[in-house]
Write a protein that holds these residues in place. Structure first.
Motif, short mmCIF file in Angstrom:
data_model
loop_
_atom_site.label_atom_id
_atom_site.label_comp_id
_atom_site.label_asym_id
_atom_site.label_seq_id
_atom_site.Cartn_x
_atom_site.Cartn_y
_atom_site.Cartn_z
N SER A 16 87.11 83.65 3.89
CA SER A 16 87.32 82.98 5.18
C SER A 16 86.14 83.23 6.12
O SER A 16 85.64 82.30 6.78
CB SER A 16 88.61 83.48 5.82
N ARG A 17 85.67 84.48 6.18
CA ARG A 17 84.50 84.80 7.00
C ARG A 17 83.27 84.05 6.52
O ARG A 17 82.45 83.58 7.31
CB ARG A 17 84.24 86.30 6.97
N SER A 20 83.51 80.38 7.57
CA SER A 20 83.46 80.19 9.02
C SER A 20 82.06 80.41 9.58
O SER A 20 81.73 79.95 10.68
CB SER A 20 84.44 81.12 9.73
N THR A 22 80.61 83.35 10.43
CA THR A 22 80.52 84.37 11.48
C THR A 22 79.45 85.41 11.19
O THR A 22 78.98 86.09 12.09
CB THR A 22 81.88 85.08 11.65
N GLU A 23 79.06 85.54 9.92
CA GLU A 23 78.03 86.50 9.54
C GLU A 23 76.70 85.77 9.33
O GLU A 23 76.65 84.77 8.62
CB GLU A 23 78.41 87.21 8.24
N LEU A 37 79.35 86.45 0.92
CA LEU A 37 79.32 85.80 2.24
C LEU A 37 78.30 84.65 2.29
O LEU A 37 78.56 83.61 2.91
CB LEU A 37 78.98 86.83 3.32
#
Length: 468
Positions: A16-17, A20, A22-23, A37
């Motif tokens: 999910s990260r 999205s 976010t990283e 990621l």
């Protein structure tokens, strides 16, 4: 049981990260997590590209064998044309990922703008020139007069859309260099999903929309690419990335511009080598007749569908290399590449095993001509043998490019295509009269040579000290 549930939740949270976005910094923490990621959105992006190629090929194949050859030859030349975008994408990813690793976000933004300033006029010129000379280009690609007449309007529209394709590839390279792989994924999903929906509407017609046939493929592609670039521009203007683009970053910077051009030139030459070799290979395969040519083109596209997700891991390894070198962590960069390579090799071995049983059924989904099916199936079985090493080739070539060793990868490609593949394909296929099997053998051997050379060069470690 409870531990398994917690691990599953943790893994799903990681996915999910990743999606999205976010990283954006991958210079610390678990290498395995960093690979996931970065690679998940890149793999998802290329899965959509695979779906697009598959659906596009399916619809085109409904129009007949000549349509497959026309679309394949046109796409091959466009691939040659957007070599410049691959070079600029390499420059963008290498320079921006290095600046992100150094925490120089404003300079990263300024670099992104210089890349766009280089790309835009080139994209416009290529679109105009190729559209004007469309029929001559198609004839030079080995298409018959009847095929050129049938596909001239399709060719003109596809060549016109190539400028927007160039812009989309380069700007997505900027996003990836910034560690924002999820944005690049969303843009490609938007563009290709639109293309998949519009293709059958414009090919076969629906309601007030007339049936354009092969031209419909070109129209759908043009619309989808334009909308994709508009979305990219909006995303950059809104400042939704880690890149800092204010008035200062919009200014022309000659020093950065020159570095972009220098690195992009090497990357462009690097991509022109395989792109031009594909043109030669089509000419060689056309020697064996229309069915052989259609089978080769069909097999290449079908095989590329299955291997596209593997390039996602390759791209992820490139970004990890660039950011970690920028953060002065070359050993972490090296570990990231070897781990990504192992994962990629495992994936491609699995694909190769599947092709043993699935090659013929998959090809039959696109054509019912026995001779075309035979050529396509043979090619897929030949190339699958190279998958054992191809996983490392994909990862290491991307990592070397991200490290700034563009010239090295270019020489490796010269070895593969110009010294091994093309001369051997002509010799085995035509001179020694082994036909298509001779050509396929040459392609297999050249892939193995490239893989071994990539591994040897990477292990020497000179790339760790290259300045970008």
């Amino acid at each position: 049981m409870k531990e398994a549930i917690l691990k599953t939740r943790s893994f799903l949270g990681l996915i999910s990260r990743s999606l999205s976005g976010t990283e954006t910094n991958f210079t610390s923490g678990s290498i395995n997590k960093a690979i996931i990621l970065l690679s998940v959105p890149m793999v998802a992006e290329l899965l959509m590209e695979s779906l697009f190629v598959c659906s596009n090929l399916f619809f085109v194949s409904r129009l007949g064998t000549s349509a497959i050859s026309i679309a394949g030859a046109t796409t091959t030349f466009i691939t040659f044309c957007y070599s410049v975008s691959i070079g600029l994408g390499i420059a963008a990813s290498a320079m921006i990922s290095r600046r992100i690793g150094e925490k120089e976000f404003k300079i990263a933004g300024q670099t992104a703008m210089q890349v766009i300033y280089v790309t835009t006029p080139i994209a416009i010129i290529i679109s105009l020139v190729c559209s004007i000379w469309a029929t001559d280009i198609m004839s030079a690609m080995g298409l018959s007069k009847a095929m050129v007449e049938e596909g001239k309007w399709y060719g003109m529209v596809m060549f016109a859309s190539s400028g927007f394709l160039i812009l989309r590839i380069v700007i997505n390279g900027i996003f990836r260099g910034a560690g924002d792989a999820s944005t690049a994924m969303r843009i490609l999903w938007l563009s290709n999903a639109l293309n998949i929906v519009l293709c059958p509407l414009f090919i076969f017609g629906w309601g007030p929309i007339p049936a354009y046939g092969l031209l419909g493929v070109g129209l759908a592609t043009l619309i989808a690419r334009v909308i994709g670039v508009i979305y990219q521009a909006w995303y950059l203007v809104k400042g939704k990335t880690v890149l800092r683009i204010a008035k200062a970053q919009l200014l022309f910077d000659l020093a950065i511009f020159k570095r972009v051009v220098k690195l992009a030139f090497g990357g462009t030459v690097q991509f022109i080598i395989p792109a031009s070799s594909w043109v030669f290979m089509i000419k060689i395969m056309s020697h064996f007749g229309e069915n052989a040519l259609a089978g080769y083109i069909l097999a290449q596209r079908v095989a590329s569908i299955a291997t596209m997700p593997a390039w996602g891991l390759g791209n992820a390894a490139g970004i990890l290399t660039g950011q970690n070198l920028g953060a002065k962590q070359p050993e972490r960069a090296e570990k990231s590449v070897w781990r990504a390579g192992m994962l990629n090799m495992g994936f491609l071995i699995l694909i190769g095993i599947c092709w043993i049983f699935m090659a013929a059924p998959v090809v039959k989904f696109f054509t019912d001509i026995p001779e075309v099916i035979s050529f396509s199936t043979r090619y897929i079985h030949f190339i699958s043998i190279a998958y054992i090493l191809l996983g490392y080739t994909m990862v290491i070539s991307r990592a070397l490019n991200a490290a700034g060793e563009v010239k090295v990868v270019t020489w490796l490609y010269i070895l593969m295509f110009y010294i091994v593949q093309i001369p051997l394909a002509y010799s085995l296929g035509i001179a020694f009269e082994l036909g298509a099997n001779g050509v396929f053998t040459a392609i297999l051997l050249s892939e193995i040579v490239l893989a071994v050379a990539c591994i040897i060069v990477f292990r020497k470690g000179k790339w760790k000290h290259t300045k970008v």
